[in-house]
Design a protein around this motif. Structure first.
Motif, PDB file in Angstrom:
ATOM      1  N   ARG A  14     -34.283 -20.429  23.584  1.00 35.61           N
ATOM      2  CA  ARG A  14     -34.399 -19.165  22.852  1.00 35.61           C
ATOM      3  C   ARG A  14     -33.108 -18.863  22.093  1.00 35.61           C
ATOM      4  NH1 ARG A  14     -38.807 -16.535  24.657  1.00 35.61           N
ATOM      5  NH2 ARG A  14     -38.190 -14.630  23.595  1.00 35.61           N
ATOM      6  N   SER A  16     -31.748 -15.585  19.261  1.00 37.29           N
ATOM      7  CA  SER A  16     -31.999 -14.449  18.375  1.00 37.29           C
ATOM      8  C   SER A  16     -30.704 -14.054  17.678  1.00 37.29           C
ATOM      9  CB  SER A  16     -32.508 -13.237  19.165  1.00 37.29           C
ATOM     10  OG  SER A  16     -33.711 -13.534  19.816  1.00 37.29           O
ATOM     11  N   TYR A  17     -30.843 -13.457  16.501  1.00 37.37           N
ATOM     12  CA  TYR A  17     -29.714 -12.822  15.821  1.00 37.37           C
ATOM     13  C   TYR A  17     -30.110 -11.367  15.626  1.00 37.37           C
ATOM     14  CZ  TYR A  17     -27.880 -17.476  14.941  1.00 37.37           C
ATOM     15  OH  TYR A  17     -27.386 -18.734  15.107  1.00 37.37           O
ATOM     16  N   ASP A  19     -32.232  -8.348  15.965  1.00 36.24           N
ATOM     17  CA  ASP A  19     -33.662  -8.184  16.248  1.00 36.24           C
ATOM     18  C   ASP A  19     -34.477  -9.409  15.841  1.00 36.24           C
ATOM     19  OD1 ASP A  19     -33.192  -5.654  17.179  1.00 36.24           O
ATOM     20  OD2 ASP A  19     -33.631  -4.665  15.268  1.00 36.24           O
ATOM     21  N   LYS A  20     -33.855 -10.306  15.094  1.00 35.31           N
ATOM     22  CA  LYS A  20     -34.612 -11.453  14.560  1.00 35.31           C
ATOM     23  C   LYS A  20     -34.644 -12.590  15.579  1.00 35.31           C
ATOM     24  CE  LYS A  20     -34.872 -14.681  10.676  1.00 35.31           C
ATOM     25  NZ  LYS A  20     -36.339 -14.687  10.681  1.00 35.31           N
ATOM     26  N   VAL A  21     -35.827 -12.915  16.069  1.00 28.73           N
ATOM     27  CA  VAL A  21     -35.995 -14.044  16.987  1.00 28.73           C
ATOM     28  C   VAL A  21     -36.117 -15.320  16.159  1.00 28.73           C
ATOM     29  CG1 VAL A  21     -37.446 -15.066  18.781  1.00 28.73           C
ATOM     30  CG2 VAL A  21     -37.157 -12.579  18.675  1.00 28.73           C
ATOM     31  N   ASP A  24     -38.234 -19.115  19.824  1.00 29.08           N
ATOM     32  CA  ASP A  24     -38.979 -18.288  20.774  1.00 29.08           C
ATOM     33  C   ASP A  24     -39.584 -19.151  21.891  1.00 29.08           C
ATOM     34  OD1 ASP A  24     -40.268 -16.211  21.976  1.00 29.08           O
ATOM     35  OD2 ASP A  24     -41.696 -15.839  20.357  1.00 29.08           O
TER      36      ASP A  24
END
Length: 317
Positions: A14, A16-17, A19-21, A24
């Motif tokens: 996983r 993320s940056y 809120d941007k996944v 996943d």
């Protein structure tokens, strides 16, 4: 059961940056001595995956093993086992091809004699002997990419990451690169290839994973992925409308094109399926002037899995 051990594995990877996944929960298993292609459009998460596997950035979660080592806990061990060639060349324009390779040898602490020997061997292997004394700034795109790949091989890595290695290359340079990639694998190297090019994955990869919006949407051999997609058929072209009408009676409710005098009979393109089709034509004494087999290609797979055909995607910058 697989008999060859894994070169790279990820479980639940996983990233993320904010809120941007970006990734996943990715599960990958790349076998030693094979070519594994990670296929996907721009922004799918391909480069992020390579950056995590090659110790450049840290994952947010999941387990990773590269060459038997965890990139987070033993980054030096991973770096000793890998080579990386990216979309954007690491070549120094102010140095010659030979000087670029000797510099890499120095960075690997190979020693002067061994460094020069390794540089000479790689210049020969990657068809750069005649250009060895030329500044890299004078090189074509294909030559730069070959030099970049040669630089990645200075440390004799067992695993090589190729991040979109043929983006922007002309067809001949692409084929040269493909040949060199195959030669590396024949020598026991494992290749992890990211690409937007369906034909590249089809041509090179033992296994292909399709990544879209940070999720793996399919994985398998090229043939396995093509079988996921309906749409295989045989096109039968006839000399006159009467023959077309006879074929319609024989095959029932299948797509027809009266203007082109063509009937499209669903088929997986296999030998048994074709034999059955020809036997039915013979039994009904139907003459066909032309027969073509269409099996789904990786472009059809892309369309089915990601909702967009490859040609509508933005090319890499």
């Amino acid at each position: 059961m697989h008999t060859t051990p894994s070169a790279i594995t990820t479980t639940g990877l996983r990233k993320s940056y904010g809120d941007k996944v970006v990734l996943d929960g990715i599960d990958l298993d790349v076998r030693q001595g094979t070519i594994f292609a990670l296929l996907g459009p721009n922004g799918a998460g391909k480069t992020t995956t390579v950056q995590i596997l090659s110790t450049l950035i840290k994952a947010d979660g999941g387990k990773v093993s590269v060459g038997g080592h965890d990139p987070e806990r033993a980054p030096d061990s991973v770096r000793a086992a890998i080579g990386v060639t990216g979309q954007f060349s690491a070549v120094d324009n102010l140095l010659t091809a030979e000087e670029n390779l000797v510099l890499m040898a120095d960075l690997h602490h190979l020693g002067k004699v061994e460094g020069r020997r390794r540089a000479a061997a790689l210049l020969e292997r990657f068809d750069l002997v005649e250009s060895a004394k030329n500044l890299a700034s004078t090189f074509s795109g294909g030559m730069r990419r070959r030099l970049d790949l040669a630089m990645g091989m200075v440390g004799a890595p067992r695993i090589v990451f190729l991040d979109e290695p043929t983006t922007g290359l002309d067809p001949r340079s692409r084929r040269d690169m493909w040949r060199m990639i195959r030669e590396l694998v024949a020598g026991g190297v494992t290749i992890f290839l990211t690409t937007q090019y369906l034909d590249e994955a089809d041509e090179l990869a033992d296994r292909i994973a399709v990544l879209d919006h940070g999720k793996l949407v399919a994985e398998g051999t090229a043939e396995e992925l093509k079988r996921l997609v309906p749409g295989g058929h045989v096109s039968l072209r006839f000399a006159d409308p009467a023959a077309l009408d006879s074929a319609v009676r024989a095959f029932g409710d299948v797509p027809r094109d009266d203007d082109a005098l063509v009937l499209r009979v669903p088929s997986d393109g296999g030998v048994a399926s074709l034999r059955g089709l020809l036997a039915r034509l013979d039994a009904n004494a139907i003459e066909v002037s032309e027969l073509t087999v269409h099996t789904p290609d990786l472009d059809d797979v892309f369309l089915a899995l990601t909702g967009k055909p490859q040609h509508e995607r933005q090319p890499a910058p």
